[in-house]
Design an enzyme around this catalytic site. Structure first.
Site, mmCIF file in Angstrom:
data_model
loop_
_atom_site.group_PDB
_atom_site.id
_atom_site.type_symbol
_atom_site.label_atom_id
_atom_site.label_comp_id
_atom_site.label_asym_id
_atom_site.label_seq_id
_atom_site.Cartn_x
_atom_site.Cartn_y
_atom_site.Cartn_z
ATOM 1 N N ARG A 132 -15.076 -9.675 7.239
ATOM 2 C CA ARG A 132 -15.864 -8.510 7.653
ATOM 3 C C ARG A 132 -17.029 -8.375 6.703
ATOM 4 O O ARG A 132 -16.846 -8.226 5.501
ATOM 5 C CB ARG A 132 -15.029 -7.236 7.659
ATOM 6 C CG ARG A 132 -15.636 -6.138 8.567
ATOM 7 C CD ARG A 132 -14.921 -4.804 8.434
ATOM 8 N NE ARG A 132 -15.204 -4.231 7.135
ATOM 9 C CZ ARG A 132 -14.324 -3.515 6.415
ATOM 10 N NH1 ARG A 132 -13.109 -3.295 6.870
ATOM 11 N NH2 ARG A 132 -14.651 -3.035 5.242
ATOM 12 N N GLU A 149 -21.048 -5.804 0.992
ATOM 13 C CA GLU A 149 -20.105 -6.812 0.503
ATOM 14 C C GLU A 149 -19.585 -7.605 1.687
ATOM 15 O O GLU A 149 -19.768 -7.215 2.846
ATOM 16 C CB GLU A 149 -18.924 -6.168 -0.233
ATOM 17 C CG GLU A 149 -18.051 -5.319 0.654
ATOM 18 C CD GLU A 149 -16.615 -5.166 0.140
ATOM 19 O OE1 GLU A 149 -16.180 -5.905 -0.764
ATOM 20 O OE2 GLU A 149 -15.907 -4.295 0.678
ATOM 21 N N ASN A 151 -15.900 -9.147 3.009
ATOM 22 C CA ASN A 151 -14.461 -9.153 2.777
ATOM 23 C C ASN A 151 -13.871 -10.428 3.359
ATOM 24 O O ASN A 151 -14.110 -10.741 4.531
ATOM 25 C CB ASN A 151 -13.818 -7.949 3.461
ATOM 26 C CG ASN A 151 -14.361 -6.636 2.920
ATOM 27 O OD1 ASN A 151 -14.012 -6.219 1.833
ATOM 28 N ND2 ASN A 151 -15.255 -6.004 3.669
ATOM 29 N N LYS A 314 -16.690 -10.346 -5.771
ATOM 30 C CA LYS A 314 -18.027 -9.791 -5.982
ATOM 31 C C LYS A 314 -18.877 -10.758 -6.809
ATOM 32 O O LYS A 314 -20.086 -10.869 -6.624
ATOM 33 C CB LYS A 314 -17.936 -8.441 -6.691
ATOM 34 C CG LYS A 314 -17.010 -7.419 -6.013
ATOM 35 C CD LYS A 314 -17.708 -6.672 -4.911
ATOM 36 C CE LYS A 314 -16.930 -5.490 -4.345
ATOM 37 N NZ LYS A 314 -15.605 -5.714 -3.787
ATOM 38 N N LYS A 372 -20.108 -2.994 -10.269
ATOM 39 C CA LYS A 372 -18.880 -3.327 -9.527
ATOM 40 C C LYS A 372 -17.986 -4.299 -10.280
ATOM 41 O O LYS A 372 -18.465 -5.329 -10.761
ATOM 42 C CB LYS A 372 -19.238 -3.986 -8.186
ATOM 43 C CG LYS A 372 -20.040 -3.127 -7.249
ATOM 44 C CD LYS A 372 -20.177 -3.814 -5.897
ATOM 45 C CE LYS A 372 -20.947 -2.955 -4.935
ATOM 46 N NZ LYS A 372 -20.979 -3.569 -3.587
ATOM 47 N N GLU A 376 -11.060 -4.947 -4.826
ATOM 48 C CA GLU A 376 -11.244 -4.596 -3.422
ATOM 49 C C GLU A 376 -10.540 -3.279 -3.158
ATOM 50 O O GLU A 376 -9.684 -2.854 -3.932
ATOM 51 C CB GLU A 376 -10.605 -5.664 -2.526
ATOM 52 C CG GLU A 376 -11.133 -7.066 -2.733
ATOM 53 C CD GLU A 376 -12.585 -7.190 -2.359
ATOM 54 O OE1 GLU A 376 -13.006 -6.493 -1.425
ATOM 55 O OE2 GLU A 376 -13.300 -7.961 -3.015
ATOM 56 N N GLY A 377 -10.898 -2.670 -2.053
ATOM 57 C CA GLY A 377 -10.105 -1.537 -1.581
ATOM 58 C C GLY A 377 -10.682 -0.177 -1.914
ATOM 59 O O GLY A 377 -10.073 0.846 -1.612
ATOM 60 N N ARG A 459 -17.949 2.950 9.580
ATOM 61 C CA ARG A 459 -17.294 3.927 8.728
ATOM 62 C C ARG A 459 -18.367 4.868 8.240
ATOM 63 O O ARG A 459 -19.395 4.408 7.743
ATOM 64 C CB ARG A 459 -16.675 3.217 7.538
ATOM 65 C CG ARG A 459 -15.241 3.573 7.297
ATOM 66 C CD ARG A 459 -14.687 2.743 6.181
ATOM 67 N NE ARG A 459 -15.539 1.604 5.875
ATOM 68 C CZ ARG A 459 -15.371 0.845 4.813
ATOM 69 N NH1 ARG A 459 -14.409 1.090 3.968
ATOM 70 N NH2 ARG A 459 -16.173 -0.184 4.585
HETATM 71 P P1 ADP Z 1 -14.776 -2.400 -2.083
HETATM 72 O O1 ADP Z 1 -14.350 -3.810 -2.206
HETATM 73 O O2 ADP Z 1 -14.074 -1.480 -3.007
HETATM 74 O O3 ADP Z 1 -14.786 -1.942 -0.659
HETATM 75 P P2 ADP Z 1 -17.680 -2.198 -1.929
HETATM 76 O O4 ADP Z 1 -18.622 -3.151 -2.541
HETATM 77 O O5 ADP Z 1 -17.562 -2.240 -0.457
HETATM 78 O O6 ADP Z 1 -16.267 -2.395 -2.640
HETATM 79 O O7 ADP Z 1 -18.066 -0.730 -2.375
HETATM 80 C C1 ADP Z 1 -17.368 0.404 -1.917
HETATM 81 C C2 ADP Z 1 -18.322 1.410 -1.313
HETATM 82 O O8 ADP Z 1 -19.321 1.762 -2.248
HETATM 83 C C3 ADP Z 1 -19.089 0.930 -0.100
HETATM 84 O O9 ADP Z 1 -18.344 1.088 1.069
HETATM 85 C C4 ADP Z 1 -20.345 1.801 -0.139
HETATM 86 O O10 ADP Z 1 -20.066 3.070 0.428
HETATM 87 C C5 ADP Z 1 -20.569 1.972 -1.620
HETATM 88 N N1 ADP Z 1 -21.516 0.945 -2.107
HETATM 89 C C6 ADP Z 1 -21.212 -0.277 -2.567
HETATM 90 N N2 ADP Z 1 -22.307 -0.973 -2.919
HETATM 91 C C7 ADP Z 1 -23.348 -0.164 -2.671
HETATM 92 C C8 ADP Z 1 -24.774 -0.296 -2.827
HETATM 93 N N3 ADP Z 1 -25.314 -1.410 -3.314
HETATM 94 N N4 ADP Z 1 -25.556 0.747 -2.462
HETATM 95 C C9 ADP Z 1 -25.022 1.886 -1.984
HETATM 96 N N5 ADP Z 1 -23.691 2.076 -1.823
HETATM 97 C C10 ADP Z 1 -22.854 1.071 -2.153
HETATM 98 MG MG MG Z 2 -16.008 -2.327 0.886
#
Ligand code: ADP
Ligand code: MG
Length: 491
Positions: A132, A149, A151, A314, A372, A376-377, A459
């Site tokens: 995803r 990101e 997944n 990441k 970051k 995950e999660g 979402r």
């Molecule tokens: P995870 O693996 O925990 O899902 P993500 O990289 O998806 O990690 O980050 C979690 C959430 O943080 C995302 O769903 C988004 O809402 C927010 N986020 C992550 N990266 C960014 C970014 N570069 N700019 C704005 N919001 C972000």
């Molecule tokens: Mg995410």
């Protein structure tokens, strides 16, 4: 997170607010529709295996630019191939994660499994990826999508997202807006993902074999997982799905003469679908790591295999965002350009010249970034003004377990978020939406056998929240209402 007051607001699907009596009636109907159609979850605060709450949802679909949605859909097979190629590049994975695994124990444990499997040779050449790719629109580039990101493990919500389109269709019809339905794209995520698992089962080619779901000790997102299981049984009546935790597999799993993964009763596993195993808390002891290794060395086709799991870290995403690196995995210049455009700035924090420069940059202008870790999660990132303190608490080496990313600024939408236990009727809130596009890819190091896009999910979170964890209560399930850029802005 504070929101720039000049952030554009996307035109709504329908005119809001709704008259209060109409809002109360349709919300009550929608909640029941959600429970009765499995847009639901187990309650964390009031857990019972015998009951469900509806999952938080957005009443009326949130707007998303059509052009950007279509771009994301069209890109997915290219991203599938990219990730497949990355997963099979031993040299790239090893060098990219070299610094990270010195300080991040979890990634190091995954990497150790990878190293051991490499040393003994892969028993099963094929992998299946149910991916995803997640995006936010970026207002400073005309709402162009930027990848948040990708997944490669436990990509969730394909099941519920499929049913959420029906829920919002129902709401729009109730409100007398059936004319809006053609702007809600069909969503075949559930079928697309499950058919992928069955294609892997076909490749394994043993009629008695089963599909194994690896699950957490407690599954809150039970409907999403059961939708997959029930779809498989209903569409392919000859295939059985089993659910086991990592601890269960440690207790009952063993390898047969040809390294088949066998569970108690001699059941042979063709495909392993991991809905757990992506965070440290899923491994209570060495037993769970041993179980992961046992599965990895087995003949079963893994979703994901260990190399796919590592390709989704990441750190790998950060490395991929450099144009010179992308060139290694994508031959076609047009495709490379298109993929390059969805990446926003991603920076290494390794202990070297470039990493130290990103560190200084983060201290100078933290409000531009997200920090970051390799997790995950949800709930693990550090945002904006909190970054300097977090960075200063780390040693130089510890920093290499983290990456820095440009903050993406998505456009706003306005709507009603409906949550279990929340006040009725809901009030209009400012929200932002993150689009997820599912992809299926199956193959070995030399050939890709299947590669397709498989539906989507949306979402939506409060604009003031950093993250939109659905179970955490800040996010809600949604689906896109596609708008064209030449539409009149009614706001
Ligand atoms: P995870 O693996 O925990 O899902 P993500 O990289 O998806 O990690 O980050 C979690 C959430 O943080 C995302 O769903 C988004 O809402 C927010 N986020 C992550 N990266 C960014 C970014 N570069 N700019 C704005 N919001 C972000
Ligand atoms: Mg995410």
């Amino acid at each position: 997170m504070s929101v720039d007051p000049n952030t554009p607001v996307l035109r709504n699907c329908i005119r809001l607010p709704l008259p209060e009596d109409e809002l109360i009636e349709v919300t009550a109907k929608a909640k029941d529709y959600a429970i009765m159609h499995g847009a639901a979850m187990r309650s964390k605060s009031n857990f019972s295996e015998d009951s469900l709450n509806f999952a938080p949802f957005v009443l009326v679909p949130s707007s998303f630019p059509r052009k950007e949605f279509e771009k994301a859909v069209a890109l997915q097979p290219i991203i599938n191939r990219l990730m497949h190629n990355v997963a099979h590049d031993e040299e790239f994975i090893t060098t990219t994660l070299a610094e990270t695994i010195k300080v991040d124990e979890f990634t190091a444990n995954l990497f150790n499994i990878y190293r051991k499997v490499l040393a003994h040779g892969f028993t099963q050449a094929n992998s299946i990826g149910l991916l995803r790719s997640d995006y936010l629109g970026h207002v400073y580039e005309g709402c162009a999508i930027k990848q948040v990101e990708i997944n490669t493990v436990a990509s969730s919500f394909g099941g519920i997202a499929t049913h959420l389109v029906q829920l919002q269709n129902f709401v729009l019809r109730e409100l007398g807006h059936a004319d809006k339905l053609p702007n809600m794209p069909h969503n075949n995520a559930l079928a697309g993902l499950c058919d992928g698992m069955v294609k892997a089962w076909d490749i394994y080619a043993k009629p008695q074999s089963v599909i194994l779901f690896i699950i957490e000790d407690v599954s809150y997102n039970i409907c999403d997982q059961r939708f997959h299981e029930f779809y498989i049984r209903e569409t392919y009546p000859h295939i059985k799905v089993l659910r086991r935790t990592l601890t269960d597999v440690h207790r009952e799993g063993k390898l047969g003469l040809n390294k088949e993964l066998l569970l108690s009763g001699g059941l042979e596993v063709a495909v392993i679908y991991f809905r757990a195993g992506y965070e440290p808390g899923h491994y209570h002891s060495q037993d769970e790591w041993d179980a992961r290794y046992l599965m990895e060395t087995s003949l079963a086709i893994k979703c994901p295999s260990i190399q796919y799991h590592l390709a989704g870290t990441k750190k790998v995403q950060q490395a991929l965002a450099q144009p010179a690196v992308l060139e290694r995995f994508i031959n076609d210049p047009e495709e490379m350009k298109a993929v390059g455009k969805i990446f926003t700035g991603l920076y290494s924090l390794d202990d070297n010249e470039a990493g130290n420069a990103s560190y200084e940059m983060a201290l100078r202008t933290p409000e531009k970034f997200v920090l970051k870790p390799q997790r995950e999660g949800g709930g693990n990132n550090v945002y904006g003004v909190d970054i300097p303190d977090a960075l200063k608490r780390m040693s130089r080496v510890e920093r290499s377990a983290w990456i820095l990313m440009d903050l993406i600024h998505p456009p706003l939408t306005k709507g009603y978020m409906v949550r279990p236990g929340a006040e009725m009727p809901p009030t209009i809130v400012d929200m932002v939406s993150e689009l997820g596009i599912f992809g299926v890819v199956i193959g070995d190091a030399d050939h890709i056998i299947h590669n397709y896009q498989a539906g989507h999910m949306l979402r939506t979170k409060l604009s003031t929240a950093n993250e939109g964890g659905v179970a955490a209560g800040l996010g809600a399930l949604d689906s896109p209402y596609l708008i064209d850029s030449d539409d009149e802005d009614e706001n």
